[in-house]
Write an enzyme that holds these catalytic residues in place. Structure first.
Site, short mmCIF file in Angstrom:
data_model
loop_
_atom_site.label_atom_id
_atom_site.label_comp_id
_atom_site.label_asym_id
_atom_site.label_seq_id
_atom_site.Cartn_x
_atom_site.Cartn_y
_atom_site.Cartn_z
N SER A 145 0.74 -1.16 0.21
CA SER A 145 -0.03 -0.09 0.14
C SER A 145 0.91 1.46 0.11
O SER A 145 1.83 1.16 -0.66
CB SER A 145 -0.96 0.04 1.21
OG SER A 145 -1.85 0.93 1.16
N ARG A 215 -11.91 5.59 10.45
CA ARG A 215 -11.37 4.27 10.53
C ARG A 215 -12.24 3.54 9.78
O ARG A 215 -12.09 2.64 9.19
CB ARG A 215 -11.19 3.83 11.65
CG ARG A 215 -10.50 2.71 11.88
CD ARG A 215 -9.42 2.40 11.17
NE ARG A 215 -8.82 1.11 11.28
CZ ARG A 215 -7.76 0.34 10.72
NH1 ARG A 215 -7.23 1.25 9.68
NH2 ARG A 215 -7.42 -0.58 11.06
N ASP A 317 -8.67 -6.19 -4.70
CA ASP A 317 -8.51 -5.04 -4.05
C ASP A 317 -9.05 -3.82 -4.89
O ASP A 317 -8.58 -3.67 -5.98
CB ASP A 317 -6.88 -4.83 -3.89
CG ASP A 317 -6.68 -3.72 -3.28
OD1 ASP A 317 -7.05 -2.73 -2.94
OD2 ASP A 317 -5.16 -3.98 -2.87
N HIS A 350 -8.22 -5.07 -0.24
CA HIS A 350 -6.89 -4.43 0.02
C HIS A 350 -6.07 -5.20 1.29
O HIS A 350 -4.84 -5.41 1.54
CB HIS A 350 -7.04 -2.93 0.54
CG HIS A 350 -5.78 -2.20 0.53
ND1 HIS A 350 -4.59 -2.25 -0.47
CD2 HIS A 350 -5.16 -1.39 1.25
CE1 HIS A 350 -3.81 -1.53 -0.16
NE2 HIS A 350 -3.83 -0.92 1.02
N ASP A 351 -6.96 -5.71 2.22
CA ASP A 351 -6.43 -6.24 3.43
C ASP A 351 -5.72 -7.29 3.20
O ASP A 351 -4.86 -7.92 3.80
CB ASP A 351 -8.00 -6.73 4.17
CG ASP A 351 -7.76 -5.73 5.72
OD1 ASP A 351 -6.85 -4.86 5.55
OD2 ASP A 351 -8.67 -6.07 6.33
#
Lengths: 375, 199
Positions: A145, A215, A317, A350-351
């Site tokens: 990232s 968040r 992602d 993305h995680d």
């Protein structure tokens, strides 16, 4: 580590003196050729691997490093072979100089006065750390990232100091949609009544509401629709008695599991993360764009790079999509650089770059074993 | 890096000899990277493989061979015009939905294209069809209902397709058990090989 020299920043501002928190794993070999620098993303730190022990020598629960799946003895980035360095970036909130600390010039907590730092500034500061550690050349620089952006920037700012760059789930710059997500998060923080223009430290409060929402929106973008549906679907936290639907017919209660999960993530994050750091780091993401000084063309921008590359992206992602990684691959191909690229069909969005997918781990392990290992 | 030289099939060794020493090579559907590895070590070539399969990607990386994970049915937009001396398509064409587009792309990206594929014109195949059954052979080992070979053609079929796309054929022959077959290759060889360039 303390640095007494002034660090000039891309903005024209400078930081007079600063500290960088770092951790190392493994042993630097005699010819200092096995160092691997790990660059962190938005909310991570220098604690990339291993666990902390308390005074009695017992493992502190949940103290695993953020990339502990990837880095450690016998892991894909094997600390029996490599000397791995994790560093907390300038402006972050895990020990390195940042907005929560005092400005040596004014004696006040920096707060909103902490200068805006960029990916290039971080890389420059990281290079000074390597100087101090006596490491001229990195076997590899690696990050996911925003960390991948730093790894890419390393190959452009210090092309002769990097043999390999491993860039995971990253992008050559952020798209408008991506900047838009960052802006929503920033507005949530800035409009929190406890924000006080960024000087909440002087008022003895924290803009935790804003941070929670920042968040929550961030977290949504790190997951895929499929994974969220699989994990939570339309499940209710509890089935209300009295109506067949199980709904409470409330508008403000937590009813769906996904709501509960996001609130939990937001609460947890707002306990440990600094709001000004969130603003600074998302801005650094927005600004990164090595092609900008080449008319938006990435190929000439990457012509300086001398490193060999491994790029990895994940099919689901959508925050840092495979298409963005392919742009980097294409620019490297145009420049006839050594590059391998794996596009992992993992469901986690993305995680995925922080998770333990055997295909992902396997390709990184093979790369380090076959190409990065010092002869 | 693997220190042992890759083991190539007899057919692969013949194909390797078609690649000029020192060439910049793009190997489409490179499998585990053995051929490309051989070209790099033994013929001083450089280049990249392209693969879709996860295990093959890892195998290539483990060899130290550059590999790009791509679905060839999405095209070769990542690669510039004439950016390679040689583009290889070895036992790849028969799996592609867009075989004709990829043929043109091969000629666009490479100064020379080398294509090898199972030759449906080989006499045992003809015999099988004459008997009313689809062939199952060493080169075409699948039953008709589960074959990944979605494009089956003959050596002459390919020559016609090349002509239609204005490709200039530099060489064409058959391969049978590692030997070049130049006399009646369409009937006598299980594999067809073409070397061509932009017309």
């Amino acid at each position: 580590m303390h640095f007494a020299d002034v660090l000039p920043l891309q903005s024209g501002a400078s930081i007079r003196a600063y500290d960088l928190s770092y951790e190392t794993y493994g042993t630097l070999n005699a010819d200092r050729s096995n160092a691997v620098l790990i660059c962190h993303a938005l909310n991570a730190s220098h604690h990339v691997a291993g666990v902390y022990l308390d005074a009695q020598g017992a493992v502190v629960p949940k103290s695993e490093g953020w990339w502990d799946t990837m880095i450690g003895p016998g892991k894909p980035v094997d600390t029996n072979v490599f000397f791995v360095i994790g560093v907390n970036n300038l402006g972050s909130c895990f020990g390195s100089t940042g907005p929560m600390q005092r400005n040596p010039d004014s004696g006040e907590i920096y707060g909103a006065d902490f200068p805006v730092v960029t990916v290039q500034d971080w890389v420059q500061a990281q290079a000074r750390l390597l100087d101090a550690l006596g490491i001229a050349t990195l076997a590899a620089v690696m990050g996911g990232s925003l960390g991948g952006m730093q790894a890419l920037s390393w190959t452009l700012q210090y092309p002769d100091r990097v043999r390999h760059a491993v860039v995971v789930a990253s992008a050559p710059n952020l798209t408008a949609e991506n900047i838009a997500f960052n802006e929503v998060a920033r507005r949530a923080i800035v409009t929190d009544p406890d924000f006080h223009g960024g000087h909440y430290g002087r008022h003895g409060v924290l803009p935790q509401r804003g941070l929670r929402i920042a968040r929550m929106i961030g977290h949504i973008t790190y997951l895929s629709d499929d994974v969220m549906n699989e994990k939570f679907g339309r499940q209710l936290r509890e089935v209300a008695i009295g109506h067949a639907s199980g709904y409470k017919f409330s508008t403000q209660d937590v009813e769906f599991q996904i709501e509960s999960y996001l609130r939990y993530q937001g609460d947890k994050f707002s306990e440990y993360f600094d709001a000004n750091t969130y603003l600074l780091i998302t801005r650094a993401l927005d600004y990164f764009d090595p092609a900008a000084e080449h008319g938006g063309k990435l190929t000439p921008a990457l012509a300086r790079a001398r490193a060999k590359f491994l790029l990895v992206s994940f099919k689901t992602d959508w925050r840092f999509s495979p298409a963005r990684s392919r742009e980097i691959v294409k620019a490297l191909l145009d420049n006839q650089r050594d590059v391998s690229y794996a596009e992992i069909d993992a469901p986690h969005g993305h995680d995925a770059f922080l998770l333990d997918d055997p295909r992902y781990m396997g390709v990184v392990r093979s790369y380090f074993e076959s190409k990065v290992t010092p002869c | 890096m693997l220190k042992t030289a890759p083991r190539l099939s007899a057919d692969q060794r013949v194909i390797a000899r078609l690649v000029p020493p020192g060439a910049r090579v793009l190997d489409l559907g490179c499998g585990d990277g053995a051929l490309l590895d051989h070209l790099i070590r033994e013929r001083g070539c450089t280049g990249y493989g392209v693969e879709i399969d996860d295990a093959n990607i890892q195998a290539c990386v483990a060899r130290g061979v550059n590999v790009i994970q791509l679905n060839l049915d999405e095209g070769l937009a990542m690669f510039g015009d004439a950016s390679f001396d040689v583009v290889l398509q070895i036992d790849t064409l028969q799996h592609l939905r867009n075989a004709e587009v990829m043929l043109r792309e091969t000629a666009r990206v490479g100064r020379i294209g080398i294509v090898a594929f199972p030759n449906f014109g080989h006499w045992p195949n003809r015999l099988a069809v004459l008997r009313g059954r689809m062939p199952v052979t060493k080169v075409l080992p699948y039953q008709w209902y589960d074959t990944p070979n979605i494009r089956v053609g003959t050596l002459r079929d390919f020559a016609a397709l090349a002509l239609k796309n204005r490709l200039h054929i530099l060489d064409a022959f058959g391969l049978q058990d590692g030997r070049e077959v130049r006399l009646w290759p369409n009937a006598r060889a299980s594999r067809a090989v073409f070397k061509f360039q932009h017309g």
